[in-house]
Design a protein around this motif. Sequence first.
Motif, PDB file in Angstrom:
ATOM      1  N   GLU A   1       7.007 -12.931 -37.301  1.00  0.00           N
ATOM      2  CA  GLU A   1       8.204 -12.221 -36.877  1.00  0.00           C
ATOM      3  C   GLU A   1       9.461 -13.014 -37.208  1.00  0.00           C
ATOM      4  O   GLU A   1      10.520 -12.447 -37.407  1.00  0.00           O
ATOM      5  CB  GLU A   1       8.146 -11.947 -35.376  1.00  0.00           C
ATOM      6  CG  GLU A   1       7.040 -11.000 -34.977  1.00  0.00           C
ATOM      7  CD  GLU A   1       6.877 -10.893 -33.467  1.00  0.00           C
ATOM      8  OE1 GLU A   1       7.625 -11.551 -32.717  1.00  0.00           O
ATOM      9  OE2 GLU A   1       5.989 -10.151 -33.043  1.00  0.00           O
ATOM     10  N   VAL A   2       9.327 -14.328 -37.243  1.00  0.00           N
ATOM     11  CA  VAL A   2      10.464 -15.200 -37.540  1.00  0.00           C
ATOM     12  C   VAL A   2      10.616 -15.356 -39.049  1.00  0.00           C
ATOM     13  O   VAL A   2      11.691 -15.184 -39.599  1.00  0.00           O
ATOM     14  CB  VAL A   2      10.277 -16.580 -36.867  1.00  0.00           C
ATOM     15  CG1 VAL A   2      11.419 -17.516 -37.211  1.00  0.00           C
ATOM     16  CG2 VAL A   2      10.130 -16.424 -35.372  1.00  0.00           C
ATOM     17  N   GLU A   3       9.540 -15.705 -39.711  1.00  0.00           N
ATOM     18  CA  GLU A   3       9.521 -15.911 -41.165  1.00  0.00           C
ATOM     19  C   GLU A   3       8.132 -15.541 -41.660  1.00  0.00           C
ATOM     20  O   GLU A   3       7.164 -16.252 -41.388  1.00  0.00           O
ATOM     21  CB  GLU A   3       9.851 -17.367 -41.489  1.00  0.00           C
ATOM     22  CG  GLU A   3       9.962 -17.683 -42.956  1.00  0.00           C
ATOM     23  CD  GLU A   3      11.148 -17.021 -43.628  1.00  0.00           C
ATOM     24  OE1 GLU A   3      10.962 -16.507 -44.741  1.00  0.00           O
ATOM     25  OE2 GLU A   3      12.243 -17.004 -43.058  1.00  0.00           O
ATOM     26  N   PRO A   4       7.997 -14.436 -42.380  1.00  0.00           N
ATOM     27  CA  PRO A   4       6.680 -13.917 -42.745  1.00  0.00           C
ATOM     28  C   PRO A   4       5.754 -14.915 -43.462  1.00  0.00           C
ATOM     29  O   PRO A   4       4.552 -14.926 -43.206  1.00  0.00           O
ATOM     30  CB  PRO A   4       6.997 -12.729 -43.646  1.00  0.00           C
ATOM     31  CG  PRO A   4       8.356 -12.305 -43.241  1.00  0.00           C
ATOM     32  CD  PRO A   4       9.063 -13.558 -42.807  1.00  0.00           C
ATOM     33  N   GLU A   5       6.292 -15.745 -44.326  1.00  0.00           N
ATOM     34  CA  GLU A   5       5.435 -16.669 -45.075  1.00  0.00           C
ATOM     35  C   GLU A   5       4.871 -17.788 -44.199  1.00  0.00           C
ATOM     36  O   GLU A   5       3.863 -18.389 -44.544  1.00  0.00           O
ATOM     37  CB  GLU A   5       6.186 -17.259 -46.268  1.00  0.00           C
ATOM     38  CG  GLU A   5       6.441 -16.228 -47.350  1.00  0.00           C
ATOM     39  CD  GLU A   5       7.114 -16.809 -48.559  1.00  0.00           C
ATOM     40  OE1 GLU A   5       7.918 -17.748 -48.421  1.00  0.00           O
ATOM     41  OE2 GLU A   5       6.840 -16.306 -49.662  1.00  0.00           O
ATOM     42  N   TRP A   6       5.496 -18.078 -43.071  1.00  0.00           N
ATOM     43  CA  TRP A   6       5.032 -19.175 -42.214  1.00  0.00           C
ATOM     44  C   TRP A   6       3.605 -18.966 -41.735  1.00  0.00           C
ATOM     45  O   TRP A   6       2.819 -19.902 -41.704  1.00  0.00           O
ATOM     46  CB  TRP A   6       5.951 -19.368 -41.025  1.00  0.00           C
ATOM     47  CG  TRP A   6       7.298 -19.930 -41.359  1.00  0.00           C
ATOM     48  CD1 TRP A   6       7.753 -20.312 -42.593  1.00  0.00           C
ATOM     49  CD2 TRP A   6       8.362 -20.178 -40.456  1.00  0.00           C
ATOM     50  NE1 TRP A   6       9.039 -20.767 -42.504  1.00  0.00           N
ATOM     51  CE2 TRP A   6       9.441 -20.698 -41.198  1.00  0.00           C
ATOM     52  CE3 TRP A   6       8.513 -19.992 -39.091  1.00  0.00           C
ATOM     53  CZ2 TRP A   6      10.647 -21.054 -40.611  1.00  0.00           C
ATOM     54  CZ3 TRP A   6       9.710 -20.348 -38.505  1.00  0.00           C
ATOM     55  CH2 TRP A   6      10.767 -20.889 -39.258  1.00  0.00           C
TER      56      TRP A   6
ATOM     57  N   THR B   1       9.078 -25.988 -52.281  1.00  0.00           N
ATOM     58  CA  THR B   1       9.436 -24.857 -51.429  1.00  0.00           C
ATOM     59  C   THR B   1       8.409 -24.680 -50.326  1.00  0.00           C
ATOM     60  O   THR B   1       8.752 -24.479 -49.158  1.00  0.00           O
ATOM     61  CB  THR B   1       9.562 -23.564 -52.258  1.00  0.00           C
ATOM     62  OG1 THR B   1      10.644 -23.728 -53.179  1.00  0.00           O
ATOM     63  CG2 THR B   1       9.810 -22.348 -51.381  1.00  0.00           C
TER      64      THR B   1
ATOM     65  N   GLN C   1       8.951 -24.959 -46.209  1.00  0.00           N
ATOM     66  CA  GLN C   1       8.555 -23.890 -45.292  1.00  0.00           C
ATOM     67  C   GLN C   1       7.503 -24.372 -44.296  1.00  0.00           C
ATOM     68  O   GLN C   1       7.523 -23.975 -43.129  1.00  0.00           O
ATOM     69  CB  GLN C   1       8.056 -22.679 -46.075  1.00  0.00           C
ATOM     70  CG  GLN C   1       9.184 -21.996 -46.805  1.00  0.00           C
ATOM     71  CD  GLN C   1       8.776 -20.694 -47.440  1.00  0.00           C
ATOM     72  OE1 GLN C   1       7.671 -20.208 -47.263  1.00  0.00           O
ATOM     73  NE2 GLN C   1       9.690 -20.100 -48.192  1.00  0.00           N
TER      74      GLN C   1
ATOM     75  N   ASP D   1       9.384 -26.318 -41.675  1.00  0.00           N
ATOM     76  CA  ASP D   1      10.096 -25.394 -40.788  1.00  0.00           C
ATOM     77  C   ASP D   1       9.128 -24.695 -39.830  1.00  0.00           C
ATOM     78  O   ASP D   1       9.424 -24.541 -38.644  1.00  0.00           O
ATOM     79  CB  ASP D   1      10.861 -24.347 -41.594  1.00  0.00           C
ATOM     80  CG  ASP D   1      12.037 -24.932 -42.363  1.00  0.00           C
ATOM     81  OD1 ASP D   1      12.486 -26.051 -42.027  1.00  0.00           O
ATOM     82  OD2 ASP D   1      12.498 -24.259 -43.307  1.00  0.00           O
ATOM     83  N   ALA D   2       7.973 -24.284 -40.336  1.00  0.00           N
ATOM     84  CA  ALA D   2       6.972 -23.611 -39.494  1.00  0.00           C
ATOM     85  C   ALA D   2       6.456 -24.559 -38.419  1.00  0.00           C
ATOM     86  O   ALA D   2       6.310 -24.170 -37.249  1.00  0.00           O
ATOM     87  CB  ALA D   2       5.817 -23.103 -40.351  1.00  0.00           C
TER      88      ALA D   2
ATOM     89  N   TRP E   1       9.100 -25.006 -35.742  1.00  0.00           N
ATOM     90  CA  TRP E   1       9.145 -23.821 -34.893  1.00  0.00           C
ATOM     91  C   TRP E   1       7.971 -23.821 -33.921  1.00  0.00           C
ATOM     92  O   TRP E   1       8.149 -23.557 -32.734  1.00  0.00           O
ATOM     93  CB  TRP E   1       9.140 -22.570 -35.766  1.00  0.00           C
ATOM     94  CG  TRP E   1       9.201 -21.313 -34.968  1.00  0.00           C
ATOM     95  CD1 TRP E   1      10.325 -20.697 -34.497  1.00  0.00           C
ATOM     96  CD2 TRP E   1       8.096 -20.526 -34.518  1.00  0.00           C
ATOM     97  NE1 TRP E   1       9.978 -19.570 -33.786  1.00  0.00           N
ATOM     98  CE2 TRP E   1       8.614 -19.444 -33.787  1.00  0.00           C
ATOM     99  CE3 TRP E   1       6.721 -20.631 -34.672  1.00  0.00           C
ATOM    100  CZ2 TRP E   1       7.800 -18.478 -33.215  1.00  0.00           C
ATOM    101  CZ3 TRP E   1       5.910 -19.673 -34.094  1.00  0.00           C
ATOM    102  CH2 TRP E   1       6.453 -18.616 -33.376  1.00  0.00           C
TER     103      TRP E   1
END
Length: 68
Positions: free
Chosen positions: A6-11, A38, A42, A45-46, A49
Amino acid sequence: MGEPAEVEPEWSSIVELRFFLGLTDEGTAEVMGLSVRTMQRQWQDARRWLFAELGPARGRTTRNATSG
C-alpha cells in the motif's frame, strides 16, 4: 499497520525475495528488472518502513548503566 504494497508496491516483492527466499542483491534486482543500486535503495527503504511499523524488537534487554 498497513501493508508494504500500500505504501510502495515493489517493497512487498523485494521483502519476499530478499527475506523469505534469501536471494542476493543481484538475484533480486534481476527478478525485479531493476538495477542493483535501485533495488538496494528500495530494500533499504522497505526495511526502514518495516522497522518503524514494527517498533522495537521484543525480548531485547538493555543494560542499565548504573547497575553492576
